[in-house]
Design a protein around this motif. Structure first.
Motif, short mmCIF file in Angstrom:
data_model
loop_
_atom_site.label_atom_id
_atom_site.label_comp_id
_atom_site.label_asym_id
_atom_site.label_seq_id
_atom_site.Cartn_x
_atom_site.Cartn_y
_atom_site.Cartn_z
N MET A 93 -47.32 57.67 47.04
CA MET A 93 -47.96 57.17 45.81
C MET A 93 -47.94 58.23 44.71
O MET A 93 -47.87 59.43 44.97
CB MET A 93 -49.41 56.77 46.11
CG MET A 93 -49.55 55.71 47.19
SD MET A 93 -51.28 55.23 47.51
CE MET A 93 -51.93 56.75 48.21
N ASN A 94 -48.04 57.76 43.49
CA ASN A 94 -48.21 58.59 42.31
C ASN A 94 -49.21 57.93 41.37
O ASN A 94 -49.33 56.70 41.34
CB ASN A 94 -46.90 58.75 41.53
CG ASN A 94 -45.87 59.58 42.24
OD1 ASN A 94 -46.11 60.74 42.56
ND2 ASN A 94 -44.71 59.00 42.50
N ILE A 187 -47.77 68.39 43.80
CA ILE A 187 -47.83 68.28 42.34
C ILE A 187 -46.49 68.61 41.69
O ILE A 187 -46.20 68.19 40.56
CB ILE A 187 -48.95 69.19 41.77
CG1 ILE A 187 -49.31 68.77 40.35
CG2 ILE A 187 -48.55 70.65 41.84
CD1 ILE A 187 -50.58 69.40 39.83
N MET A 188 -45.64 69.34 42.41
CA MET A 188 -44.33 69.71 41.88
C MET A 188 -43.42 68.50 41.69
O MET A 188 -42.41 68.60 41.00
CB MET A 188 -43.64 70.71 42.81
CG MET A 188 -44.28 72.07 42.84
SD MET A 188 -43.28 73.28 43.76
CE MET A 188 -43.85 73.02 45.42
N GLY A 192 -44.74 63.97 35.27
CA GLY A 192 -44.97 65.10 34.40
C GLY A 192 -44.22 66.34 34.83
O GLY A 192 -44.05 67.28 34.06
N SER A 193 -43.75 66.35 36.09
CA SER A 193 -42.96 67.48 36.57
C SER A 193 -41.48 67.22 36.32
O SER A 193 -41.05 66.07 36.20
CB SER A 193 -43.19 67.69 38.07
OG SER A 193 -42.45 66.73 38.81
N PHE A 196 -39.84 64.74 38.87
CA PHE A 196 -40.20 63.33 38.98
C PHE A 196 -39.09 62.45 38.41
O PHE A 196 -38.65 62.63 37.28
CB PHE A 196 -41.51 63.04 38.25
CG PHE A 196 -41.95 61.61 38.41
CD1 PHE A 196 -42.42 61.15 39.62
CD2 PHE A 196 -41.87 60.72 37.35
CE1 PHE A 196 -42.81 59.84 39.79
CE2 PHE A 196 -42.25 59.40 37.50
CZ PHE A 196 -42.72 58.96 38.72
N GLY A 197 -38.64 61.52 39.22
CA GLY A 197 -37.57 60.62 38.81
C GLY A 197 -36.18 61.16 39.07
O GLY A 197 -35.19 60.47 38.84
N ALA A 198 -36.11 62.41 39.58
CA ALA A 198 -34.81 63.04 39.78
C ALA A 198 -34.24 62.70 41.15
O ALA A 198 -34.97 62.62 42.14
CB ALA A 198 -34.92 64.55 39.65
#
Length: 225
Positions: A93-94, A187-188, A192-193, A196-198
């Motif tokens: 989850m996020n 959190i990495m 916002g990091s 994320f999404g990579a």
């Protein structure tokens, strides 16, 4: 190493259904539950991931060796903490404002989301993964070991054995793993990091994680282990 044969997924959205398909293709027995009744999701599951069993939360958990939380983060407390007692649980989850609303109403400001998920499910073992790659990449980028196009997922948690077991599970679903042994490090890979999404290969993901570990914030997390 823990033997995982049965996978349970709480959450029948895009991520949950994608992970159900990957687990089924990897040879696992898979059960999934949604926010409504079984009848409400059964037809969708049958069409999208035939072979996956639609069930209520209780049945999913009772018949699973590992449970994946693929819910909107704002809804995890709708699940009784005792339901997952003694279970190995993946937190996929996020926090996402469009579905979860105001952050302060969902998360306390003094710790990461997975730390709070672990605190709530205090008698479970939480490992964070599957959260930083989009569901479409999870679906399209799974590859067998040795494939040069294989991507990697970040896997982190406080329990070393549990993290290693989940890393092996991630491997069977078609991804390399960059491992960390501190759940706060999740959190990495959260929104916002840079991660994320990579959808990255092992070396690129590891380099990015190692670089983060050398920042002041990263050192603070590592020191807290």
């Amino acid at each position: 190493m823990m033997t995982i044969k049965r996978v349970g997924i709480l959450g029948a959205g895009k991520v949950g259904i994608t992970l159900a398909g990957l687990a089924l293709n990897a040879g696992y027995e898979v059960r999934i539950s949604g926010s409504g009744t079984v009848d409400k999701i059964a037809l969708t599951i049958k069409m999208l991931v035939p072979g996956v069993i639609a069930a209520e939360n209780d049945e999913v958990v009772a018949n699973s060796d590992i449970v994946i939380l693929a819910l909107p983060l704002s809804r995890y407390k709708n699940i009784a903490a005792t339901l997952l007692t003694d279970k190995l649980v993946i937190d996929a989850m996020n926090y996402w404002w469009e579905t979860d609303g105001i952050r302060e109403e969902v998360l306390a400001p003094d710790s990461t989301s997975s730390e709070q998920v672990q605190a709530y499910f205090k008698d479970s073992t939480i490992v964070k993964t599957f959260n930083h790659m989009g569901y479409h990449n999870l679906q399209e980028d799974a590859r067998p070991q040795g494939d040069p196009r294989r991507k990697a997922l970040f896997v982190t948690g406080n329990d070393h054995t549990a993290v290693d077991d989940v890393a092996h599970f991630v491997d069977t679903l078609g991804f390399d793993q960059v491992i960390h042994y501190n759940i706060a490090a999740g959190i990495m890979t959260e929104p916002g990091s840079p991660l994320f999404g990579a959808s990255l290969d092992y070396q690129t993901l590891k380099h990015t994680i190692d670089h983060f570990d050398q920042t002041e914030f990263g050192k603070k997390i590592t020191a807290a282990k």
